[in-house]
Scaffold this motif. Structure first.
Motif, PDB file in Angstrom:
ATOM      1  N   ASP A  64     163.941  32.911 -37.919  1.00  0.00           N
ATOM      2  CA  ASP A  64     164.980  33.764 -37.450  1.00  0.00           C
ATOM      3  C   ASP A  64     165.291  33.494 -36.069  1.00  0.00           C
ATOM      4  N   ASP A  65     166.619  33.592 -35.850  1.00  0.00           N
ATOM      5  CA  ASP A  65     167.389  33.141 -34.530  1.00  0.00           C
ATOM      6  C   ASP A  65     167.293  34.307 -33.626  1.00  0.00           C
ATOM      7  N   SER A  66     166.880  35.584 -33.705  1.00  0.00           N
ATOM      8  CA  SER A  66     166.934  36.751 -33.023  1.00  0.00           C
ATOM      9  C   SER A  66     165.587  36.565 -31.851  1.00  0.00           C
ATOM     10  N   ARG A  67     165.867  36.194 -30.919  1.00  0.00           N
ATOM     11  CA  ARG A  67     164.615  35.950 -29.722  1.00  0.00           C
ATOM     12  C   ARG A  67     164.215  37.055 -29.726  1.00  0.00           C
ATOM     13  N   ILE A  68     164.681  38.309 -29.421  1.00  0.00           N
ATOM     14  CA  ILE A  68     163.998  39.518 -29.268  1.00  0.00           C
ATOM     15  C   ILE A  68     163.230  40.135 -30.506  1.00  0.00           C
ATOM     16  N   TYR A  69     163.924  39.959 -31.567  1.00  0.00           N
ATOM     17  CA  TYR A  69     163.060  40.331 -32.841  1.00  0.00           C
ATOM     18  C   TYR A  69     161.829  39.477 -32.984  1.00  0.00           C
ATOM     19  N   VAL A  70     161.935  37.950 -32.845  1.00  0.00           N
ATOM     20  CA  VAL A  70     160.899  37.054 -33.110  1.00  0.00           C
ATOM     21  C   VAL A  70     159.809  37.396 -31.940  1.00  0.00           C
ATOM     22  N   PHE A  71     159.872  37.914 -30.762  1.00  0.00           N
ATOM     23  CA  PHE A  71     158.896  38.042 -29.709  1.00  0.00           C
ATOM     24  C   PHE A  71     158.309  39.353 -30.066  1.00  0.00           C
ATOM     25  N   GLY A  72     159.102  40.332 -30.677  1.00  0.00           N
ATOM     26  CA  GLY A  72     158.494  41.867 -30.850  1.00  0.00           C
ATOM     27  C   GLY A  72     157.575  41.338 -32.111  1.00  0.00           C
ATOM     28  N   LEU A  73     158.092  40.935 -33.259  1.00  0.00           N
ATOM     29  CA  LEU A  73     157.152  40.863 -34.405  1.00  0.00           C
ATOM     30  C   LEU A  73     155.928  39.783 -34.262  1.00  0.00           C
ATOM     31  N   THR A  74     156.334  38.601 -33.246  1.00  0.00           N
ATOM     32  CA  THR A  74     154.953  38.001 -32.897  1.00  0.00           C
ATOM     33  C   THR A  74     153.932  38.674 -32.139  1.00  0.00           C
ATOM     34  N   LYS A  75     154.303  39.610 -31.220  1.00  0.00           N
ATOM     35  CA  LYS A  75     153.659  40.136 -30.301  1.00  0.00           C
ATOM     36  C   LYS A  75     152.985  41.313 -31.125  1.00  0.00           C
ATOM     37  N   ILE A  76     153.394  41.956 -32.006  1.00  0.00           N
ATOM     38  CA  ILE A  76     152.792  42.963 -32.839  1.00  0.00           C
ATOM     39  C   ILE A  76     151.639  42.126 -33.722  1.00  0.00           C
ATOM     40  N   ILE A  77     152.055  40.947 -34.240  1.00  0.00           N
ATOM     41  CA  ILE A  77     150.960  40.283 -35.165  1.00  0.00           C
ATOM     42  C   ILE A  77     149.858  39.788 -34.258  1.00  0.00           C
ATOM     43  N   GLN A  78     150.093  39.390 -33.007  1.00  0.00           N
ATOM     44  CA  GLN A  78     149.043  38.847 -32.039  1.00  0.00           C
ATOM     45  C   GLN A  78     148.123  40.122 -31.696  1.00  0.00           C
ATOM     46  N   THR A  79     148.977  41.122 -31.454  1.00  0.00           N
ATOM     47  CA  THR A  79     148.204  42.280 -30.853  1.00  0.00           C
ATOM     48  C   THR A  79     147.016  42.990 -31.650  1.00  0.00           C
ATOM     49  N   TYR A  80     147.717  43.115 -33.028  1.00  0.00           N
ATOM     50  CA  TYR A  80     146.857  43.644 -34.154  1.00  0.00           C
ATOM     51  C   TYR A  80     145.914  42.459 -34.840  1.00  0.00           C
ATOM     52  N   LYS A  81     146.041  41.340 -34.386  1.00  0.00           N
ATOM     53  CA  LYS A  81     145.330  40.260 -35.095  1.00  0.00           C
ATOM     54  C   LYS A  81     145.423  40.290 -36.562  1.00  0.00           C
ATOM     55  N   LEU A  82     146.716  39.953 -36.881  1.00  0.00           N
ATOM     56  CA  LEU A  82     147.019  40.271 -38.209  1.00  0.00           C
ATOM     57  C   LEU A  82     146.966  38.721 -39.031  1.00  0.00           C
ATOM     58  N   CYS A  83     147.184  37.770 -38.441  1.00  0.00           N
ATOM     59  CA  CYS A  83     146.904  36.220 -38.771  1.00  0.00           C
ATOM     60  C   CYS A  83     146.680  35.599 -37.564  1.00  0.00           C
ATOM     61  N   ASP A  84     146.188  34.322 -37.886  1.00  0.00           N
ATOM     62  CA  ASP A  84     145.688  33.420 -36.783  1.00  0.00           C
ATOM     63  C   ASP A  84     146.631  32.743 -36.186  1.00  0.00           C
ATOM     64  N   ASN A  85     147.749  32.286 -36.864  1.00  0.00           N
ATOM     65  CA  ASN A  85     148.668  31.398 -36.455  1.00  0.00           C
ATOM     66  C   ASN A  85     150.079  31.704 -36.707  1.00  0.00           C
ATOM     67  N   VAL A  86     151.027  31.889 -35.986  1.00  0.00           N
ATOM     68  CA  VAL A  86     152.349  32.314 -36.028  1.00  0.00           C
ATOM     69  C   VAL A  86     153.301  31.264 -35.713  1.00  0.00           C
ATOM     70  N   MET A  87     154.076  30.613 -36.614  1.00  0.00           N
ATOM     71  CA  MET A  87     155.147  29.587 -36.424  1.00  0.00           C
ATOM     72  C   MET A  87     156.501  30.203 -36.402  1.00  0.00           C
ATOM     73  N   VAL A  88     157.409  29.713 -35.538  1.00  0.00           N
ATOM     74  CA  VAL A  88     158.566  30.598 -35.341  1.00  0.00           C
ATOM     75  C   VAL A  88     159.606  29.256 -35.267  1.00  0.00           C
ATOM     76  N   PHE A  89     160.480  29.269 -36.419  1.00  0.00           N
ATOM     77  CA  PHE A  89     161.848  28.627 -36.544  1.00  0.00           C
ATOM     78  C   PHE A  89     162.863  29.267 -36.380  1.00  0.00           C
ATOM     79  N   GLU A  90     163.784  28.715 -35.308  1.00  0.00           N
ATOM     80  CA  GLU A  90     165.186  29.451 -35.146  1.00  0.00           C
ATOM     81  C   GLU A  90     166.121  29.392 -36.231  1.00  0.00           C
ATOM     82  N   ASN A  91     166.068  28.401 -37.404  1.00  0.00           N
ATOM     83  CA  ASN A  91     166.867  28.436 -38.249  1.00  0.00           C
ATOM     84  C   ASN A  91     166.171  27.856 -39.445  1.00  0.00           C
ATOM     85  N   GLY A  92     166.691  27.954 -40.676  1.00  0.00           N
ATOM     86  CA  GLY A  92     166.052  27.423 -42.148  1.00  0.00           C
ATOM     87  C   GLY A  92     166.196  25.957 -41.997  1.00  0.00           C
TER      88      GLY A  92
END
Length: 132
Positions: free
Chosen positions: A11-39
């Protein structure tokens, strides 16, 4: 409940990616999150690591509208690699688009588990990451 080791956010939206990553990390929903800004970056990474199951995700959150390579183009390239990937990868198309054409097009891809309108509620995110 299966533990998700790796999730990709494409996803290229920095705000969305930041929020989603933060939620995943806060709730420990997975061990590793990798972000790519385009396909393109994501598909290149997958192709380069196709034999490394640890580098590949169990789940992908894929946006439609991105520069360079959009979500549809990513899916077309992913399909070409699919037979060489020896890991089950669940793909959720996550978009702010409510265009009926996008919804219908998503149904034509068996690789898409679900089309989700942004933003994803925390409770739904938990469900997705425990169902994968």
């Amino acid at each position: 409940m299966k533990r998700i080791e790796t999730a990709y956010i494409i996803d290229d939206s920095r705000i969305y990616v930041f929020g989603l990553t933060k939620i995943i990390q806060t709730y420990k929903l997975c061990d590793n999150v990798m972000v790519f800004e385009n396909g393109e970056k994501a598909i290149r990474y997958i192709a380069d690591n196709i034999t490394d199951k640890g580098a590949l995700p169990e789940i992908i959150f894929l946006d439609i509208n991105m520069p360079i390579m959009n979500g549809w183009d990513f899916l077309d390239e992913f399909i070409k690699l699919k037979d060489s990937i020896h890991k089950n990868i669940v793909i959720y198309m996550v978009s702010s688009s409510i265009n009926p054409q996008d919804l219908e097009r998503a149904k034509t891809y068996s690789e898409i588990s679900e089309y989700i309108i942004k933003p994803i509620a925390i409770s739904r995110l938990r469900e997705l990451l425990t169902e994968a």
